[in-house]
Motif scaffolding. Structure first.
Motif, PDB file in Angstrom:
ATOM      1  N   TYR A  48     -18.093 -46.243   0.195  1.00  0.00           N
ATOM      2  CA  TYR A  48     -16.943 -47.261   0.052  1.00  0.00           C
ATOM      3  C   TYR A  48     -17.273 -48.147  -1.035  1.00  0.00           C
ATOM      4  O   TYR A  48     -16.406 -49.303  -1.186  1.00  0.00           O
ATOM      5  N   ALA A  49     -17.911 -47.955  -1.886  1.00  0.00           N
ATOM      6  CA  ALA A  49     -18.092 -49.029  -3.112  1.00  0.00           C
ATOM      7  C   ALA A  49     -16.854 -48.290  -4.074  1.00  0.00           C
ATOM      8  O   ALA A  49     -16.599 -47.132  -4.279  1.00  0.00           O
ATOM      9  N   PRO A  50     -16.453 -49.225  -4.623  1.00  0.00           N
ATOM     10  CA  PRO A  50     -15.161 -49.156  -5.737  1.00  0.00           C
ATOM     11  C   PRO A  50     -15.578 -48.185  -6.536  1.00  0.00           C
ATOM     12  O   PRO A  50     -14.749 -47.257  -7.033  1.00  0.00           O
ATOM     13  N   ASP A  51     -16.716 -48.468  -7.314  1.00  0.00           N
ATOM     14  CA  ASP A  51     -16.918 -47.522  -8.159  1.00  0.00           C
ATOM     15  C   ASP A  51     -17.170 -45.941  -7.730  1.00  0.00           C
ATOM     16  O   ASP A  51     -16.670 -45.230  -8.572  1.00  0.00           O
ATOM     17  N   GLU A  52     -17.768 -45.634  -6.519  1.00  0.00           N
ATOM     18  CA  GLU A  52     -17.945 -44.439  -6.474  1.00  0.00           C
ATOM     19  C   GLU A  52     -16.773 -43.872  -5.555  1.00  0.00           C
ATOM     20  O   GLU A  52     -16.555 -42.659  -5.775  1.00  0.00           O
ATOM     21  N   GLU A  53     -15.864 -44.674  -5.285  1.00  0.00           N
ATOM     22  CA  GLU A  53     -14.460 -44.005  -4.847  1.00  0.00           C
ATOM     23  C   GLU A  53     -13.767 -43.636  -6.142  1.00  0.00           C
ATOM     24  O   GLU A  53     -12.996 -42.648  -6.124  1.00  0.00           O
ATOM     25  N   TRP A  54     -13.996 -44.354  -7.215  1.00  0.00           N
ATOM     26  CA  TRP A  54     -13.241 -44.093  -8.478  1.00  0.00           C
ATOM     27  C   TRP A  54     -13.861 -42.732  -9.122  1.00  0.00           C
ATOM     28  O   TRP A  54     -13.181 -42.194  -9.653  1.00  0.00           O
ATOM     29  N   ILE A  55     -15.155 -42.388  -8.936  1.00  0.00           N
ATOM     30  CA  ILE A  55     -15.795 -41.305  -9.328  1.00  0.00           C
ATOM     31  C   ILE A  55     -15.376 -40.194  -8.455  1.00  0.00           C
ATOM     32  O   ILE A  55     -14.842 -39.076  -9.222  1.00  0.00           O
ATOM     33  N   ALA A  56     -15.024 -40.258  -7.145  1.00  0.00           N
ATOM     34  CA  ALA A  56     -14.432 -39.026  -6.330  1.00  0.00           C
ATOM     35  C   ALA A  56     -13.030 -39.038  -6.877  1.00  0.00           C
ATOM     36  O   ALA A  56     -12.560 -37.661  -7.071  1.00  0.00           O
ATOM     37  N   GLU A  57     -12.288 -39.939  -7.084  1.00  0.00           N
ATOM     38  CA  GLU A  57     -10.923 -39.739  -7.521  1.00  0.00           C
ATOM     39  C   GLU A  57     -10.853 -38.971  -8.821  1.00  0.00           C
ATOM     40  O   GLU A  57     -10.097 -38.172  -9.147  1.00  0.00           O
TER      41      GLU A  57
END
Length: 345
Positions: A48-57
């Motif tokens: 749930y880190a914003p950066d890693e959510e961004w990577i998944a998206e």
């Protein structure tokens, strides 16, 4: 469409912090192309880190024009040593300060709440054995229960956060009078003899200073990183330097600096008053080339909810609550960056 073509596409995605592409960084574990589905396995370290959510998206966006189902999976993080303390806890974060009275517990509690709000599985350990304030902040309720067979404690939950504190185990207002060896053994029990279960983050609210409890934590469990809390004034930042030195001596990564009590906005006139000075935390962060995680203003509502046992579930939409959300997101981002860079747990 071949796996190599998928890898080529995914190599266009640049890590938001490290600059390299996610394929060369090892974020992409495996790619399988089937007639109806493309399966992509990725290693993400900070749930749930914003950066890693961004990577998944971004992965989904990069493959969105493919006429097949995109199955993006994040396998559980491997445990390097199943015998290590707390093997089911992915990330352990120490919240520390060089001196008392800077709002360290407030930062720890609100960071835990903000991470839980994002969907993470969170635990909170009150390691301040002489002044355990977490039970008051998180409200009334049942304390831990003892498993007679395993002699372990099951922590209570407050707002979806698993909580453990010596304050649950000693009578209210009774002092915990302990020397060094007792501090070590008590803290170890609160750490490793508690059934934390599967956690994404365990937040440890340390006592102020650089003594027995801090060293016990650093030497007992694999700390992912530490957060140092200070106020803007020099007497607080002086002690923040000492806390940073301690973590450096123990080879514990510091995820960043939080400046608490950074200013007070008068509700009547709207003017902001710097009661404890300005910018001390940011100056410390710049001196050590560390992330400045953010400033938290003086907010009477924070004091009221803490004193009234009503802190759970109180994150709202005002500037203070948003500051804690930003801090929690930056802490999670920092953990992800460390891991993607290859810093071991």
């Amino acid at each position: 469409m071949t796996p190599d073509e998928i890898y080529t596409r995914l190599a266009r995605i640049e890590d938001p912090k490290l600059g390299n592409d996610i394929v060369s960084l090892g974020v992409v574990d495996d790619v399988t192309v089937e007639p109806d589905v493309v399966r992509v396995r990725v290693t993400l370290h900070a749930p749930y880190a914003p950066d890693e959510e961004w990577i998944a998206e971004r992965i989904r966006e990069e493959l969105s024009d493919i006429d097949r189902e995109i199955d993006l999976t994040v396998p559980p993080l491997p445990v390097s040593d199943a015998e290590r303390p707390l093997p089911s806890v992915k990330n352990i974060i120490a919240v520390s300060s060089g001196k008392g009275g800077v709002g360290k517990t407030t930062v720890a509690v609100n960071t835990a709440q903000a991470l839980a709000e994002r969907g993470a599985r969170v635990g909170l350990l009150d390691a301040d054995l002489y002044g355990p304030n977490v039970p008051r902040m998180l409200g009334d309720g049942d304390g831990p229960t003892l498993n007679d067979e395993t002699e372990t404690l099951t922590p209570p939950e407050r707002g979806g956060i698993k909580v453990m504190s010596l304050g649950f185990l000693v009578p209210e207002k009774e002092a915990a009078v302990m020397r060094g060896p007792m501090i070590d053994s008590t803290l170890e029990r609160l750490l490793v003899d508690v059934e934390w279960g599967e956690l994404d983050y365990l937040i440890v609210d340390l006592p102020p200073g650089t003594g027995d409890a801090q060293l016990t934590l650093c030497q007992t469990v694999p700390l992912t990183g530490a957060v140092v809390v200070t106020t803007p004034q020099a007497v607080s930042t002086d002690d923040a330097h000492r806390a940073l030195h301690m973590f450096g001596e123990q080879s514990i990564p510091v995820l960043g600096i939080v400046e608490n009590m950074s200013g007070f906005t008068c509700p009547s006139c709207g003017d902001t008053h710097d009661l404890f000075g300005r910018g001390g935390g940011k100056t410390v962060a710049e001196e050590y080339d560390l992330p400045f995680l953010g400033s938290v203003p003086i907010d009477p509502e924070i004091r009221e909810t803490a004193d009234d046992d009503a802190h759970v579930g109180t994150l709202g939409e005002d500037d203070t609550d948003e500051a804690f959300r930003d801090i929690a997101g930056d802490i999670a981002n920092g953990i992800g960056t460390l891991r993607r860079r290859g810093v071991p747990n």
